[in-house]
Design a protein around this motif. Structure first.
Motif, PDB file in Angstrom:
ATOM      1  N   MET A 130     -16.856  20.392  28.409  1.00  0.00           N
ATOM      2  CA  MET A 130     -17.151  21.527  29.288  1.00  0.00           C
ATOM      3  C   MET A 130     -17.929  21.068  30.526  1.00  0.00           C
ATOM      4  O   MET A 130     -17.688  21.543  31.634  1.00  0.00           O
ATOM      5  CB  MET A 130     -17.933  22.615  28.541  1.00  0.00           C
ATOM      6  CG  MET A 130     -17.137  23.273  27.413  1.00  0.00           C
ATOM      7  SD  MET A 130     -15.487  23.833  27.898  1.00  0.00           S
ATOM      8  CE  MET A 130     -15.857  25.092  29.073  1.00  0.00           C
ATOM      9  N   ALA A 131     -18.856  20.126  30.351  1.00  0.00           N
ATOM     10  CA  ALA A 131     -19.611  19.598  31.494  1.00  0.00           C
ATOM     11  C   ALA A 131     -18.671  18.893  32.462  1.00  0.00           C
ATOM     12  O   ALA A 131     -18.811  19.031  33.689  1.00  0.00           O
ATOM     13  CB  ALA A 131     -20.700  18.639  31.012  1.00  0.00           C
ATOM     14  N   GLY A 132     -17.705  18.160  31.946  1.00  0.00           N
ATOM     15  CA  GLY A 132     -16.720  17.484  32.791  1.00  0.00           C
ATOM     16  C   GLY A 132     -15.863  18.467  33.566  1.00  0.00           C
ATOM     17  O   GLY A 132     -15.576  18.268  34.749  1.00  0.00           O
ATOM     18  N   ILE A 133     -15.467  19.539  32.913  1.00  0.00           N
ATOM     19  CA  ILE A 133     -14.659  20.579  33.571  1.00  0.00           C
ATOM     20  C   ILE A 133     -15.481  21.240  34.681  1.00  0.00           C
ATOM     21  O   ILE A 133     -14.987  21.434  35.798  1.00  0.00           O
ATOM     22  CB  ILE A 133     -14.154  21.615  32.543  1.00  0.00           C
ATOM     23  CG1 ILE A 133     -13.091  20.973  31.652  1.00  0.00           C
ATOM     24  CG2 ILE A 133     -13.628  22.869  33.236  1.00  0.00           C
ATOM     25  CD1 ILE A 133     -12.696  21.830  30.441  1.00  0.00           C
ATOM     26  N   GLU A 134     -16.726  21.573  34.380  1.00  0.00           N
ATOM     27  CA  GLU A 134     -17.587  22.213  35.389  1.00  0.00           C
ATOM     28  C   GLU A 134     -17.814  21.280  36.578  1.00  0.00           C
ATOM     29  O   GLU A 134     -17.801  21.714  37.726  1.00  0.00           O
ATOM     30  CB  GLU A 134     -18.929  22.636  34.771  1.00  0.00           C
ATOM     31  CG  GLU A 134     -18.810  23.790  33.792  1.00  0.00           C
ATOM     32  CD  GLU A 134     -18.161  25.022  34.403  1.00  0.00           C
ATOM     33  OE1 GLU A 134     -18.511  25.412  35.543  1.00  0.00           O
ATOM     34  OE2 GLU A 134     -17.264  25.595  33.743  1.00  0.00           O
ATOM     35  N   ARG A 135     -18.038  19.989  36.312  1.00  0.00           N
ATOM     36  CA  ARG A 135     -18.239  19.022  37.393  1.00  0.00           C
ATOM     37  C   ARG A 135     -16.977  18.938  38.258  1.00  0.00           C
ATOM     38  O   ARG A 135     -17.046  18.944  39.488  1.00  0.00           O
ATOM     39  CB  ARG A 135     -18.604  17.652  36.826  1.00  0.00           C
ATOM     40  CG  ARG A 135     -18.953  16.640  37.911  1.00  0.00           C
ATOM     41  CD  ARG A 135     -19.342  15.274  37.369  1.00  0.00           C
ATOM     42  NE  ARG A 135     -18.222  14.645  36.696  1.00  0.00           N
ATOM     43  CZ  ARG A 135     -18.134  14.425  35.379  1.00  0.00           C
ATOM     44  NH1 ARG A 135     -19.108  14.779  34.581  1.00  0.00           N
ATOM     45  NH2 ARG A 135     -17.075  13.841  34.867  1.00  0.00           N
ATOM     46  N   ALA A 136     -15.808  18.883  37.619  1.00  0.00           N
ATOM     47  CA  ALA A 136     -14.545  18.798  38.362  1.00  0.00           C
ATOM     48  C   ALA A 136     -14.350  20.045  39.228  1.00  0.00           C
ATOM     49  O   ALA A 136     -13.934  19.942  40.385  1.00  0.00           O
ATOM     50  CB  ALA A 136     -13.379  18.626  37.393  1.00  0.00           C
ATOM     51  N   LYS A 137     -14.686  21.213  38.676  1.00  0.00           N
ATOM     52  CA  LYS A 137     -14.574  22.454  39.454  1.00  0.00           C
ATOM     53  C   LYS A 137     -15.526  22.424  40.644  1.00  0.00           C
ATOM     54  O   LYS A 137     -15.161  22.813  41.754  1.00  0.00           O
ATOM     55  CB  LYS A 137     -14.881  23.673  38.572  1.00  0.00           C
ATOM     56  CG  LYS A 137     -13.765  24.048  37.633  1.00  0.00           C
ATOM     57  CD  LYS A 137     -14.168  25.273  36.822  1.00  0.00           C
ATOM     58  CE  LYS A 137     -13.090  25.694  35.858  1.00  0.00           C
ATOM     59  NZ  LYS A 137     -13.533  26.848  35.025  1.00  0.00           N
TER      60      LYS A 137
END
Length: 188
Positions: A130-137
Protein backbone atom coordinates in the motif's frame (compact mmCIF):
# COMPACT_ATOMS: atom_id res chain seq x y z
CA UNK A 1 2.66 -48.73 10.29
CA UNK A 2 3.81 -45.14 10.81
CA UNK A 3 6.93 -44.04 8.98
CA UNK A 4 9.64 -41.53 9.80
CA UNK A 5 10.33 -39.40 6.76
CA UNK A 6 13.08 -36.84 6.25
CA UNK A 7 13.03 -33.81 3.99
CA UNK A 8 16.24 -32.10 2.85
CA UNK A 9 16.61 -28.92 0.80
CA UNK A 10 19.54 -26.83 -0.43
CA UNK A 11 19.23 -23.69 -2.53
CA UNK A 12 22.20 -23.81 -4.88
CA UNK A 13 24.29 -26.27 -6.89
CA UNK A 14 27.38 -25.65 -4.76
CA UNK A 15 25.56 -26.66 -1.56
CA UNK A 16 25.07 -30.23 -0.40
CA UNK A 17 22.48 -31.97 1.75
CA UNK A 18 25.22 -34.01 3.50
CA UNK A 19 25.21 -31.98 6.73
CA UNK A 20 21.42 -32.06 6.98
CA UNK A 21 21.38 -35.81 6.31
CA UNK A 22 24.13 -36.59 8.85
CA UNK A 23 22.47 -34.48 11.57
CA UNK A 24 19.10 -36.15 11.02
CA UNK A 25 20.64 -39.66 10.90
CA UNK A 26 22.34 -39.04 14.29
CA UNK A 27 18.94 -38.63 15.95
CA UNK A 28 16.41 -40.59 13.87
CA UNK A 29 16.05 -43.80 11.90
CA UNK A 30 14.59 -42.62 8.60
CA UNK A 31 12.38 -44.85 6.46
CA UNK A 32 12.10 -42.57 3.44
CA UNK A 33 14.00 -39.50 2.24
CA UNK A 34 12.72 -36.65 0.07
CA UNK A 35 15.12 -34.04 -1.29
CA UNK A 36 15.07 -30.81 -3.26
CA UNK A 37 18.53 -29.76 -4.43
CA UNK A 38 19.42 -26.43 -6.03
CA UNK A 39 15.88 -25.33 -5.25
CA UNK A 40 15.56 -21.73 -4.20
CA UNK A 41 13.63 -20.89 -1.08
CA UNK A 42 11.80 -18.39 -3.29
CA UNK A 43 9.86 -21.27 -4.88
CA UNK A 44 6.69 -21.99 -2.94
CA UNK A 45 6.76 -25.26 -1.02
CA UNK A 46 4.06 -27.09 -2.96
CA UNK A 47 5.83 -26.25 -6.23
CA UNK A 48 9.00 -28.07 -5.18
CA UNK A 49 9.17 -31.57 -6.62
CA UNK A 50 10.56 -33.31 -3.53
CA UNK A 51 8.26 -31.62 -1.03
CA UNK A 52 5.27 -32.10 -3.30
CA UNK A 53 6.01 -35.85 -3.44
CA UNK A 54 6.44 -35.90 0.35
CA UNK A 55 3.03 -34.25 0.85
CA UNK A 56 1.44 -36.88 -1.40
CA UNK A 57 3.30 -39.73 0.35
CA UNK A 58 2.69 -39.02 4.05
CA UNK A 59 -0.07 -40.75 5.98
CA UNK A 60 -1.76 -40.30 9.34
CA UNK A 61 0.69 -41.09 12.15
CA UNK A 62 3.85 -40.46 10.11
CA UNK A 63 6.58 -38.12 11.32
CA UNK A 64 8.46 -35.70 9.07
CA UNK A 65 11.93 -34.69 10.26
CA UNK A 66 13.70 -31.60 8.93
CA UNK A 67 17.10 -30.18 9.77
CA UNK A 68 15.55 -26.71 10.21
CA UNK A 69 11.99 -25.44 9.92
CA UNK A 70 12.99 -22.99 7.16
CA UNK A 71 13.64 -25.99 4.88
CA UNK A 72 9.83 -26.33 4.64
CA UNK A 73 9.10 -22.95 3.10
CA UNK A 74 10.32 -19.70 1.61
CA UNK A 75 8.95 -17.52 4.43
CA UNK A 76 6.92 -17.79 7.62
CA UNK A 77 3.64 -17.93 5.70
CA UNK A 78 4.87 -20.72 3.40
CA UNK A 79 6.29 -22.71 6.35
CA UNK A 80 3.01 -22.35 8.23
CA UNK A 81 0.95 -23.49 5.22
CA UNK A 82 3.21 -26.55 4.81
CA UNK A 83 3.08 -27.41 8.51
CA UNK A 84 -0.71 -26.96 8.55
CA UNK A 85 -1.04 -29.26 5.50
CA UNK A 86 0.97 -31.91 7.35
CA UNK A 87 -1.00 -31.36 10.60
CA UNK A 88 -4.28 -31.77 8.68
CA UNK A 89 -3.05 -35.25 7.67
CA UNK A 90 -2.15 -35.88 11.34
CA UNK A 91 1.56 -35.98 10.52
CA UNK A 92 4.04 -34.86 13.18
CA UNK A 93 6.83 -32.44 12.26
CA UNK A 94 10.18 -32.41 14.05
CA UNK A 95 12.74 -29.67 13.45
CA UNK A 96 16.18 -30.54 14.77
CA UNK A 97 17.82 -27.08 14.73
CA UNK A 98 14.94 -25.37 16.53
CA UNK A 99 14.49 -28.42 18.75
CA UNK A 100 10.76 -28.85 18.58
CA UNK A 101 8.20 -31.49 17.75
CA UNK A 102 5.00 -29.87 16.52
CA UNK A 103 2.90 -32.78 17.82
CA UNK A 104 3.74 -31.99 21.49
CA UNK A 105 2.11 -29.25 23.60
CA UNK A 106 5.33 -27.17 23.35
CA UNK A 107 5.41 -27.77 19.60
CA UNK A 108 1.79 -26.68 19.30
CA UNK A 109 2.70 -23.49 21.17
CA UNK A 110 5.53 -22.97 18.65
CA UNK A 111 3.02 -23.49 15.82
CA UNK A 112 0.77 -20.83 17.38
CA UNK A 113 3.73 -18.46 17.53
CA UNK A 114 4.58 -19.34 13.92
CA UNK A 115 0.98 -18.53 12.92
CA UNK A 116 1.29 -15.17 14.71
CA UNK A 117 4.53 -14.42 12.88
CA UNK A 118 2.92 -15.37 9.56
CA UNK A 119 0.00 -13.01 10.26
CA UNK A 120 2.46 -10.22 11.10
CA UNK A 121 4.40 -10.95 7.90
CA UNK A 122 1.17 -10.84 5.82
CA UNK A 123 0.24 -7.51 7.35
CA UNK A 124 3.75 -6.09 6.77
CA UNK A 125 3.67 -7.21 3.12
CA UNK A 126 0.27 -5.53 2.67
CA UNK A 127 1.48 -2.32 4.36
CA UNK A 128 4.58 -2.17 2.14
CA UNK A 129 2.42 -2.79 -0.94
CA UNK A 130 0.00 0.00 0.00
CA UNK A 131 2.89 2.39 0.76
CA UNK A 132 4.35 1.64 -2.68
CA UNK A 133 1.01 2.31 -4.37
CA UNK A 134 0.59 5.60 -2.48
CA UNK A 135 4.15 6.68 -3.38
CA UNK A 136 3.54 5.85 -7.06
CA UNK A 137 0.29 7.85 -7.01
CA UNK A 138 2.04 10.79 -5.33
CA UNK A 139 4.71 10.70 -8.04
CA UNK A 140 1.96 10.78 -10.66
CA UNK A 141 2.80 7.35 -12.07
CA UNK A 142 0.00 5.46 -13.77
CA UNK A 143 -0.92 2.23 -12.04
CA UNK A 144 -2.17 -0.93 -13.67
CA UNK A 145 -1.95 -2.04 -17.25
CA UNK A 146 -1.70 0.55 -19.99
CA UNK A 147 -5.12 1.26 -21.52
CA UNK A 148 -5.40 -0.06 -25.07
CA UNK A 149 -9.13 0.45 -25.63
CA UNK A 150 -10.68 3.60 -27.05
CA UNK A 151 -13.80 3.87 -24.88
CA UNK A 152 -15.58 6.28 -27.22
CA UNK A 153 -14.94 4.05 -30.24
CA UNK A 154 -16.26 0.94 -28.44
CA UNK A 155 -19.39 2.75 -27.21
CA UNK A 156 -20.01 4.32 -30.62
CA UNK A 157 -19.67 0.98 -32.50
CA UNK A 158 -22.00 -0.73 -30.02
CA UNK A 159 -24.60 2.04 -30.38
CA UNK A 160 -24.39 2.26 -34.20
CA UNK A 161 -24.74 -1.51 -34.59
CA UNK A 162 -27.28 -2.01 -31.79
CA UNK A 163 -24.89 -4.71 -30.66
CA UNK A 164 -25.00 -6.68 -27.45
CA UNK A 165 -22.19 -6.43 -24.93
CA UNK A 166 -21.02 -9.91 -25.94
CA UNK A 167 -21.02 -9.08 -29.68
CA UNK A 168 -19.12 -5.86 -29.01
CA UNK A 169 -16.56 -7.74 -26.89
CA UNK A 170 -16.07 -10.28 -29.70
CA UNK A 171 -15.76 -7.54 -32.35
CA UNK A 172 -13.00 -5.71 -30.42
CA UNK A 173 -11.51 -8.91 -28.93
CA UNK A 174 -11.92 -7.58 -25.38
CA UNK A 175 -13.74 -8.78 -22.28
CA UNK A 176 -17.41 -8.02 -21.62
CA UNK A 177 -16.27 -6.14 -18.48
CA UNK A 178 -14.12 -3.90 -20.71
CA UNK A 179 -17.12 -3.17 -22.95
CA UNK A 180 -19.28 -2.24 -19.93
CA UNK A 181 -16.51 -0.03 -18.54
CA UNK A 182 -15.97 1.65 -21.95
CA UNK A 183 -19.67 2.38 -22.33
CA UNK A 184 -19.89 3.81 -18.80
CA UNK A 185 -16.78 5.97 -19.35
CA UNK A 186 -18.00 7.22 -22.74
CA UNK A 187 -21.31 8.34 -21.23
CA UNK A 188 -19.37 10.61 -18.97
Amino acid sequence: MAATIAYLRVSTDDQTTATQRATIEEKHKIDTWFTDEATSGAIKAEQREGLSKLLQYVRKGDTVVVYAIDRLGRNTIDVLETVEALAAKEVAVISIREGFDLSTPMGKMMLTMLAGMAELERSNIKARQMAGIERAKAEGRALGREKTIDDAQVAQWRSENSASIKATAEHFDISTASVKRACRTAKG
